[in-house]
Design a protein around this motif. Structure first.
Motif, PDB file in Angstrom:
ATOM      1  N   ASN A 118     -29.338   9.143  22.206  1.00 45.71           N
ATOM      2  CA  ASN A 118     -29.336   8.924  20.758  1.00 45.71           C
ATOM      3  C   ASN A 118     -30.408   7.919  20.355  1.00 45.71           C
ATOM      4  O   ASN A 118     -31.091   8.103  19.344  1.00 45.71           O
ATOM      5  CB  ASN A 118     -27.964   8.426  20.298  1.00 45.71           C
ATOM      6  CG  ASN A 118     -27.116   9.567  19.762  1.00 45.71           C
ATOM      7  OD1 ASN A 118     -27.275   9.983  18.618  1.00 45.71           O
ATOM      8  ND2 ASN A 118     -26.245  10.093  20.611  1.00 45.71           N
ATOM      9  N   VAL A 119     -30.545   6.873  21.143  1.00 45.10           N
ATOM     10  CA  VAL A 119     -31.529   5.838  20.807  1.00 45.10           C
ATOM     11  C   VAL A 119     -32.944   6.327  21.174  1.00 45.10           C
ATOM     12  O   VAL A 119     -33.892   6.153  20.405  1.00 45.10           O
ATOM     13  CB  VAL A 119     -31.189   4.508  21.524  1.00 45.10           C
ATOM     14  CG1 VAL A 119     -32.193   3.431  21.161  1.00 45.10           C
ATOM     15  CG2 VAL A 119     -29.775   4.061  21.151  1.00 45.10           C
ATOM     16  N   ASN A 130     -42.684   8.433  28.028  1.00 40.76           N
ATOM     17  CA  ASN A 130     -41.415   8.276  28.747  1.00 40.76           C
ATOM     18  C   ASN A 130     -41.286   6.861  29.307  1.00 40.76           C
ATOM     19  O   ASN A 130     -40.193   6.305  29.345  1.00 40.76           O
ATOM     20  CB  ASN A 130     -41.313   9.304  29.874  1.00 40.76           C
ATOM     21  CG  ASN A 130     -41.017  10.685  29.321  1.00 40.76           C
ATOM     22  OD1 ASN A 130     -40.432  10.827  28.236  1.00 40.76           O
ATOM     23  ND2 ASN A 130     -41.431  11.718  30.049  1.00 40.76           N
ATOM     24  N   ARG A 131     -42.433   6.303  29.725  1.00 44.98           N
ATOM     25  CA  ARG A 131     -42.380   4.958  30.308  1.00 44.98           C
ATOM     26  C   ARG A 131     -41.954   3.932  29.241  1.00 44.98           C
ATOM     27  O   ARG A 131     -41.109   3.078  29.488  1.00 44.98           O
ATOM     28  CB  ARG A 131     -43.765   4.592  30.879  1.00 44.98           C
ATOM     29  CG  ARG A 131     -43.671   3.427  31.846  1.00 44.98           C
ATOM     30  CD  ARG A 131     -44.982   2.705  31.969  1.00 44.98           C
ATOM     31  NE  ARG A 131     -46.011   3.541  32.589  1.00 44.98           N
ATOM     32  CZ  ARG A 131     -47.287   3.189  32.647  1.00 44.98           C
ATOM     33  NH1 ARG A 131     -47.681   2.047  32.114  1.00 44.98           N
ATOM     34  NH2 ARG A 131     -48.174   3.963  33.211  1.00 44.98           N
ATOM     35  N   ASP A 132     -42.542   4.063  28.038  1.00 42.80           N
ATOM     36  CA  ASP A 132     -42.154   3.153  26.939  1.00 42.80           C
ATOM     37  C   ASP A 132     -40.676   3.317  26.597  1.00 42.80           C
ATOM     38  O   ASP A 132     -39.980   2.337  26.337  1.00 42.80           O
ATOM     39  CB  ASP A 132     -42.997   3.456  25.687  1.00 42.80           C
ATOM     40  CG  ASP A 132     -44.429   2.949  25.845  1.00 42.80           C
ATOM     41  OD1 ASP A 132     -44.643   2.124  26.757  1.00 42.80           O
ATOM     42  OD2 ASP A 132     -45.302   3.389  25.085  1.00 42.80           O
ATOM     43  N   ILE A 133     -40.242   4.579  26.572  1.00 45.00           N
ATOM     44  CA  ILE A 133     -38.838   4.842  26.209  1.00 45.00           C
ATOM     45  C   ILE A 133     -37.908   4.185  27.231  1.00 45.00           C
ATOM     46  O   ILE A 133     -36.919   3.539  26.859  1.00 45.00           O
ATOM     47  CB  ILE A 133     -38.579   6.367  26.116  1.00 45.00           C
ATOM     48  CG1 ILE A 133     -39.375   6.957  24.943  1.00 45.00           C
ATOM     49  CG2 ILE A 133     -37.086   6.666  25.940  1.00 45.00           C
ATOM     50  CD1 ILE A 133     -39.350   8.462  24.856  1.00 45.00           C
ATOM     51  N   ARG A 134     -38.268   4.326  28.508  1.00 46.98           N
ATOM     52  CA  ARG A 134     -37.422   3.734  29.567  1.00 46.98           C
ATOM     53  C   ARG A 134     -37.401   2.198  29.470  1.00 46.98           C
ATOM     54  O   ARG A 134     -36.451   1.569  29.908  1.00 46.98           O
ATOM     55  CB  ARG A 134     -37.928   4.176  30.943  1.00 46.98           C
ATOM     56  CG  ARG A 134     -37.456   5.581  31.321  1.00 46.98           C
ATOM     57  CD  ARG A 134     -37.646   5.847  32.800  1.00 46.98           C
ATOM     58  NE  ARG A 134     -39.049   5.866  33.172  1.00 46.98           N
ATOM     59  CZ  ARG A 134     -39.814   6.968  33.147  1.00 46.98           C
ATOM     60  NH1 ARG A 134     -39.287   8.119  32.773  1.00 46.98           N
ATOM     61  NH2 ARG A 134     -41.074   6.919  33.506  1.00 46.98           N
ATOM     62  N   ARG A 164     -23.090   0.160  16.570  1.00 47.19           N
ATOM     63  CA  ARG A 164     -24.118  -0.560  17.322  1.00 47.19           C
ATOM     64  C   ARG A 164     -25.185   0.425  17.835  1.00 47.19           C
ATOM     65  O   ARG A 164     -26.373   0.108  17.852  1.00 47.19           O
ATOM     66  CB  ARG A 164     -23.511  -1.274  18.534  1.00 47.19           C
ATOM     67  CG  ARG A 164     -22.765  -2.523  18.173  1.00 47.19           C
ATOM     68  CD  ARG A 164     -21.850  -2.917  19.329  1.00 47.19           C
ATOM     69  NE  ARG A 164     -20.916  -3.940  18.913  1.00 47.19           N
ATOM     70  CZ  ARG A 164     -21.121  -5.252  19.105  1.00 47.19           C
ATOM     71  NH1 ARG A 164     -22.207  -5.654  19.716  1.00 47.19           N
ATOM     72  NH2 ARG A 164     -20.240  -6.120  18.706  1.00 47.19           N
ATOM     73  N   VAL A 165     -24.723   1.595  18.256  1.00 47.56           N
ATOM     74  CA  VAL A 165     -25.690   2.623  18.699  1.00 47.56           C
ATOM     75  C   VAL A 165     -26.601   2.998  17.526  1.00 47.56           C
ATOM     76  O   VAL A 165     -27.824   3.084  17.669  1.00 47.56           O
ATOM     77  CB  VAL A 165     -24.970   3.893  19.242  1.00 47.56           C
ATOM     78  CG1 VAL A 165     -25.992   4.939  19.657  1.00 47.56           C
ATOM     79  CG2 VAL A 165     -24.055   3.552  20.396  1.00 47.56           C
ATOM     80  N   ALA A 166     -25.959   3.177  16.349  1.00 50.11           N
ATOM     81  CA  ALA A 166     -26.741   3.541  15.158  1.00 50.11           C
ATOM     82  C   ALA A 166     -27.749   2.424  14.842  1.00 50.11           C
ATOM     83  O   ALA A 166     -28.897   2.703  14.473  1.00 50.11           O
ATOM     84  CB  ALA A 166     -25.810   3.777  13.981  1.00 50.11           C
ATOM     85  N   LEU A 171     -33.315   0.360  15.031  1.00 50.57           N
ATOM     86  CA  LEU A 171     -34.207  -0.778  15.318  1.00 50.57           C
ATOM     87  C   LEU A 171     -35.247  -0.508  16.398  1.00 50.57           C
ATOM     88  O   LEU A 171     -36.236  -1.235  16.485  1.00 50.57           O
ATOM     89  CB  LEU A 171     -33.364  -1.991  15.736  1.00 50.57           C
ATOM     90  CG  LEU A 171     -32.456  -2.568  14.646  1.00 50.57           C
ATOM     91  CD1 LEU A 171     -31.521  -3.599  15.254  1.00 50.57           C
ATOM     92  CD2 LEU A 171     -33.289  -3.194  13.534  1.00 50.57           C
ATOM     93  N   VAL A 172     -35.002   0.502  17.220  1.00 50.93           N
ATOM     94  CA  VAL A 172     -35.832   0.677  18.408  1.00 50.93           C
ATOM     95  C   VAL A 172     -37.312   0.893  18.075  1.00 50.93           C
ATOM     96  O   VAL A 172     -38.194   0.520  18.845  1.00 50.93           O
ATOM     97  CB  VAL A 172     -35.260   1.797  19.324  1.00 50.93           C
ATOM     98  CG1 VAL A 172     -35.475   3.172  18.703  1.00 50.93           C
ATOM     99  CG2 VAL A 172     -35.870   1.718  20.709  1.00 50.93           C
ATOM    100  N   ASN A 173     -37.583   1.450  16.904  1.00 53.22           N
ATOM    101  CA  ASN A 173     -38.984   1.673  16.521  1.00 53.22           C
ATOM    102  C   ASN A 173     -39.554   0.490  15.744  1.00 53.22           C
ATOM    103  O   ASN A 173     -40.612   0.611  15.119  1.00 53.22           O
ATOM    104  CB  ASN A 173     -39.120   2.960  15.697  1.00 53.22           C
ATOM    105  CG  ASN A 173     -38.873   4.197  16.523  1.00 53.22           C
ATOM    106  OD1 ASN A 173     -38.874   4.135  17.749  1.00 53.22           O
ATOM    107  ND2 ASN A 173     -38.636   5.328  15.867  1.00 53.22           N
ATOM    108  N   ARG A 174     -38.852  -0.630  15.767  1.00 60.41           N
ATOM    109  CA  ARG A 174     -39.263  -1.864  15.090  1.00 60.41           C
ATOM    110  C   ARG A 174     -39.635  -1.606  13.630  1.00 60.41           C
ATOM    111  O   ARG A 174     -40.806  -1.770  13.219  1.00 60.41           O
ATOM    112  CB  ARG A 174     -40.456  -2.494  15.814  1.00 60.41           C
ATOM    113  CG  ARG A 174     -40.148  -2.863  17.247  1.00 60.41           C
ATOM    114  CD  ARG A 174     -41.353  -3.471  17.930  1.00 60.41           C
ATOM    115  NE  ARG A 174     -41.038  -3.784  19.305  1.00 60.41           N
ATOM    116  CZ  ARG A 174     -40.375  -4.881  19.681  1.00 60.41           C
ATOM    117  NH1 ARG A 174     -39.955  -5.749  18.789  1.00 60.41           N
ATOM    118  NH2 ARG A 174     -40.116  -5.095  20.959  1.00 60.41           N
TER     119      ARG A 174
END
Lengths: 248, 299
Positions: A118-119, A130-134, A164-166, A171-174
């Motif tokens: 999801n994130v 993929n490396r950034d995602i990990r 919290r997942v939401a 937030l993950v993309n800043r």
């Protein structure tokens, strides 16, 4: 209160470079009845923490939809992060939305995927490697306190954990702005406080946070800017404001 | 590199979608399979009908006899003339001597010795086989207008029956295709409607997060194409086995009809039916998913 509202309005008349949201005289009418939003002017600066409060039908949802460019204003202008939302081209809308993290009352997670996916999904959309995602996903999951649950299916989590997942996904993309529409509406008081603490922490790290809520207790506790809406207009806008039900 | 990543992600998600929404996947495959199964059966039957009618047409001939004194060169010149006509498939020339030899062999045997001259001296003829029986009247009219022609023998009933049958097959084909099309549209519409309710929320979430239309659409379209491929392979295989079994069954249980019923070889049918079904299946899968997603992209 009325005086302070007028002061605020005059102070914001000249749009500064620091403003991330500028709404000028915005009206949104649907097909029938009174306009959902009527001549709203609103300026929000970078790094602010703003509560938008009001009863059902006050125009809060319409305001959020306008800020996400789900709706187009009938009159007036809306500029968010420099994007003119009344004129933005359809193909540019996704790129605009990537600058805004959004959290909903009903979480809106992809139920058939686990927490990590999801994130990670938000990162895949902006074509992260993929490396950034990990690297980024576990980091943000740790920030929201879900480091140990990345493999869990989202429907196996509690309401607080799902929110919290939401939040992690938002937030993950800043993003520059975090828009939270009733983020604690489905949560118990304990989870509500935790989520609000997280939002405050996010705001302290520089993200502009806008929270639409009914929760008086939280609003009154946090002493942030409070914008009150009623029947499609802003009736009060105050720094360190409170949310008082005038019927009492 | 990032685009390649996204491409493989879309393909991976397309495959995963198949198992995420199992019932929807099964319903979609069943719908496409049902439509293509009917199409396959219909195609096999029509191809055989056409084959049998065509075989019968090829057996229908027009025989031309000539005026007394017509030379062999004149007849052969006419044969060369006729050979270039598109409706003519084959012309056999039978000289007067060959006609007499054939007659003797068939009917007279040793009694033929009493004949010193050829009694069929004027019976040299051309036997004309046609590729299109419906053109027979026009050909006969032409032949009758040729100077050296004495008589033209033909079977009008056979010709008109066969060309009527051809027309009937054409009408029935169009009729069945229209019915199949309506049934397919109805079934696919229903399946797409189910797909919309399943996908609505998911597409909305993707759009709120900032996914481009392409990113939202790609996994669904790939899923649709996979469903289309599976949905077209199943009916082709089923029709293949049914067809071969049916040919064997009819051959053994209706042996007396073996002269009338000549079946097209299954490889001839399926080397056309398989790619056509695949194209239709993939087309339906692609369009179905494309349209389903498009309805919700305006978030």
């Amino acid at each position: 209160m009325e005086k302070s509202f007028r002061n605020k309005m005059s102070r914001d008349n000249g749009a500064s470079k620091n403003e991330v949201i500028v709404m000028e005289n915005v009206t949104k009418s649907y097909n029938e009845g009174a306009p959902a939003l009527n001549g709203v002017t609103l300026h929000i600066k970078k790094g602010e923490f703003v509560f938008i409060v009001g009863d059902s039908g006050s125009g809060k949802s319409t305001l959020i939809k306008l800020l996400l460019r789900e709706l187009v204003p009938s009159k007036g202008t809306i500029k968010v992060m420099g994007y003119d939302l009344a004129r933005i081209k359809r193909r540019k809308i996704p790129f605009f939305r990537r600058k805004i993290g959004v959290v909903f009352q009903d979480f809106r997670l992809l139920k058939d995927r686990n927490v990590y996916e999801n994130v990670a999904f938000a990162q895949r959309i902006i074509m992260k490697s993929n490396r950034d995602i990990r690297r980024n996903v576990p980091s943000i999951l740790a920030t929201v306190g879900l480091a140990g649950k990345y493999k869990s299916k989202v429907n196996e989590l509690s309401g607080g954990e799902q929110q919290r997942v939401a939040l992690a996904r938002a937030l993950v993309n800043r993003p520059d702005i975090l828009l939270a529409d009733e983020p604690t509406g489905n949560l118990d008081p304990g989870n509500t406080r935790d989520i609000m603490k997280l939002l405050e922490q996010i705001n302290e790290n520089g993200t502009t946070v806008i929270v639409v809520t009914h929760n008086r207790e939280i609003v009154n506790e946090m002493k942030k800017r409070v914008i009150k809406m009623n029947k499609g207009v802003i009736v009060n806008d105050e720094e360190n404001g409170v949310y008082i039900d005038e019927d009492y | 590199m990032r685009i390649i990543n996204s491409f493989f992600y879309a393909i991976g998600q397309g495959f995963k979608n198949l198992t995420r929404n199992r019932w929807y996947t099964l319903a979609s495959i069943a719908t496409i399979s049902a439509c293509l199964f009917l199409f396959g059966l219909f195609y096999s039957i029509i191809t055989n009908f056409q084959y049998m009618v065509h075989a019968a047409e090829e057996g229908v001939s027009v025989t031309v006899f000539f005026d007394e004194g017509t030379t062999e060169d004149q007849i052969l010149a006419l044969q060369a003339d006729l050979q270039v006509r598109p409706e003519v498939s084959k012309i056999d020339y039978e000289s007067a001597d060959a006609a007499w030899e054939g007659f003797k062999e068939q009917y007279l045997g040793e009694y033929a010795d009493g004949f010193t001259e050829n009694p069929l001296a004027d019976d040299a003829n051309l036997q004309i086989y046609m590729s299109d029986v419906s053109m027979q009247p026009a050909l006969v009219t032409y032949l009758e207008s040729v100077d050296i022609v004495k008589t033209v023998n033909r079977s009008e009933i056979t010709a008109s029956t066969l060309s009527g049958l051809n027309k009937l097959i054409a009408y029935v084909s169009v009729g069945i295709i229209v019915v199949l099309l309506c049934v397919s549209i109805f079934l696919i519409h229903n399946t797409v409607t189910i797909g919309i309710s399943v996908r609505k929320e998911e597409i909305g979430i993707m759009k709120y997060i900032g996914a481009t239309d392409f990113f939202v659409r790609a996994p669904f379209v790939i899923e649709g194409i996979i469903i289309g491929i599976i949905g077209s392979i199943i009916p082709v295989v089923v029709v293949y086995f049914i067809y071969n079994e049916a040919v064997v069954y009819i051959g053994t249980h209706f042996a007396m009809l073996s002269n009338l019923l000549a079946f097209v070889d299954s490889t001839v049918i399926f080397e056309k039916l398989a790619p056509i079904s695949l194209i239709i299946g993939v087309g339906i899968g692609f369009l179905g998913s494309f349209i389903t997603v498009r309805r919700h992209l305006h978030v």
